[in-house]
Design an enzyme around this catalytic site. Structure first.
Site, mmCIF file in Angstrom:
data_model
loop_
_atom_site.group_PDB
_atom_site.id
_atom_site.type_symbol
_atom_site.label_atom_id
_atom_site.label_comp_id
_atom_site.label_asym_id
_atom_site.label_seq_id
_atom_site.Cartn_x
_atom_site.Cartn_y
_atom_site.Cartn_z
ATOM 1 N N LYS A 61 73.754 89.446 52.339
ATOM 2 C CA LYS A 61 74.638 89.702 54.049
ATOM 3 C C LYS A 61 75.892 88.389 53.886
ATOM 4 C CE LYS A 61 71.674 91.027 57.828
ATOM 5 N NZ LYS A 61 72.071 92.620 57.662
ATOM 6 N N ARG B 251 62.807 98.673 58.778
ATOM 7 C CA ARG B 251 61.804 100.284 58.193
ATOM 8 C C ARG B 251 60.750 100.006 57.312
ATOM 9 N NH1 ARG B 251 67.442 103.317 55.697
ATOM 10 N NH2 ARG B 251 67.805 101.727 56.936
#
Length: 501
Positions: free
Chosen positions: A282, A356
């Site tokens: 990020k 996820r």
């Protein structure tokens, strides 16, 4: 009476119902709904005359969240009178009451009030019974501050608030108690999410849940990395293996509906105590708030704490696959093919789509090992949820209409807004891989939906709900009863879902 510890140097706020504060009262709040006429028993005549003047001169109209402060010299002391507008009956909701009360309490803090009387004598019994819990929640939630690591803390001046109404306190004590427990559980969630990642590693979070379980009376089981490996939770471990802080699988069990022992709700909360993005790194600005990537876990912990303290006759099992997503020579990589507890293979296209991967193993665990009858997962999962719905509304995807309608009903009680996104079979085509069973991203379109249907591939035949709180679990500014930072989103909705299911 509520003794609400505010976690700021040991200060305590006392909330009383129909136990009058007399000589030491320095502030009075008078609430107006629908009309500017009202009978306030025991209110000084000079106060009523001053209010009458403000109303007739239209300096106070009673509009929603309107505040007007009068300072008078009464009984040899200065006293603040706060006029609080609630608007009209047609638009009033529990959330709006909570917001208006929070605005009044924040005004009290500005005035350095210590002992407050909140007078509802002019309100009907029906109003009080319908909204007393929201009033108490508004008080407790609005004074929350996370200043644990400040050497100079902004402790609230408020010592006590007495709520005076015509309803006998025995009739509403259970509502006041529930409001205290639920608001406190929300603040617990806020505390966990606000903790910096170096102070709340997966092991720290696990230890904290053990403490909460003992305090709230629910069972906690903790699995270390070797036990997680023995369970076959391979996708979860792939995410965790780049970090020096080891993962912990946290299982919370609250089983109190013995007559319906097969009716078990599985709550799965995303528990990334820090997310750097992994090798799909990020930007720095995006990483600063990634301590909050376990807000789903915080919501599950707060919810189970609340239902246990309320001794609800329900069966709930909560699961958190806690870990960090970090960079190292051992970290999983874009292009890797990884396995999962369910046996499905996954092509990793982006290591920042890690939540996820942990969730699907946690979902499979709660189905296979705990045999839950339905599953709800809650997670700060996608930036796409922010793009679609902003910071106001939680995105929801479900495979079961009845289950979703129960959640929708709960959200209307809690005031936490949700919106159901479509779940058409065509979306599943976007997560099919050419070289594995699935890929962990579905491309640049419909990101919130494709992340959800990826999880759905592992829920088998169970009724299932996915809540994406990426936009609603964190606030960039303070307003009403929402603080800057962690909001505690999800606790109230999940509580009411469980209570009313």
């Amino acid at each position: 009476m509520i003794n609400q510890n505010l976690n700021k140097g040991g200060s305590t706020l006392i909330i009383k119902v129909n136990e009058k504060i007399k000589d030491n009262c320095d502030t009075v709040i008078l609430a107006y709904l629908d009309t500017l006429e009202g009978l306030f028993e025991g209110v000084d005549e000079d106060v009523l005359n001053s209010i009458d003047y403000l109303i007739k001169s239209k300096q106070f109209k009673g509009e929603y969240k309107e505040i007007k402060v009068i300072t008078l010299y009464l009984d040899n002391n200065l006293k603040n009178i706060i006029l609080l507008g609630l608007g009209d009956k047609e638009t009033l909701t529990g959330q709006r009451v909570r917001g208006a009360v929070a605005r009044a309490v924040k005004e009290c803090e500005k005035l350095c009030s210590k002992n407050i009387q909140f007078i509802l004598d002019n309100m009907s019994d029906d109003f009080v019974k319908k909204y007393i819990n929201y009033i108490c929640e508004g008080i407790i939630l609005s004074v929350y501050k996370f200043e644990k690591y400040k050497t100079s803390k902004r402790e609230t001046n408020i010592d006590s608030i007495c709520i005076n109404c015509k309803v006998n306190k025995e009739e509403i004590n259970h509502l006041v108690n529930e409001a205290n427990i639920l608001a406190s559980a929300t603040n617990l969630c806020r505390d966990l999410v606000n903790e910096p990642a170096n102070k709340l590693t997966p092991i720290d979070l696990a230890n904290k849940v053990v403490e909460i379980g003992k305090e709230s009376n629910f069972l906690v089981e903790i699995y270390d990395e070797k036990q997680i490996e023995n369970l076959g939770m391979k996708a979860y471990l792939e995410v965790a293996k780049g970090a020096s802080n080891p993962p912990r699988l946290i299982v919370m069990k609250y089983m109190k509906d013995i007559e319906n022992k097969d009716n078990i709700l599985g709550l799965v909360g995303k528990g990334l105590t820090y997310d750097s993005g992994g090798l799909s790194l990020k930007m720095t600005d995006s990483m600063v708030e990634m301590k909050s990537d376990m807000a789903g876990a915080g919501a599950v912990i707060g919810t189970i704490s609340a239902i246990a303290k309320m001794n609800l006759k329900v069966n709930v099992i909560g699961v958190i696959a806690a870990c960090e997503n970090m960079i190292s020579s051992n970290a999983y990589k874009p292009g890797d093919i990884i396995e999962s507890m369910a046996g499905k293979t996954i092509e990793v296209l982006n290591t920042d789509a890690e939540g996820r991967l942990t969730l699907v193993d946690a979902v499979n665990y709660v189905i296979e090992k705990e045999n839950v009858s339905k599953v709800l997962d809650i997670a700060t999962l996608t930036g796409a949820a922010l793009v679609a719905l902003g910071t106001i509304t939680t995105a929801v995807v479900s495979n079961n209409d009845n289950f979703y309608l129960q959640l929708e009903k709960a959200s209307k009680i809690s005031g936490e807004k949700i919106w159901r996104l479509p779940n058409y079979p065509e979306y599943k085509e976007l997560i099919k891989s050419d070289i594995a069973d699935l890929k962990n991203t579905g491309g640049k379109y419909a990101g919130t939906i494709t992340a959800a249907v990826f999880i759905e591939e592992f829920v088998k035949d169970r009724p299932w709900i996915h809540m994406d709180i990426a936009g609603t679990s964190w606030s960039e500014k303070e307003f009403d009863y929402i603080p800057k930072g962690a909001t505690g989103e999800g606790v109230m909705t999940l509580y009411h879902l469980i209570k009313n299911s």
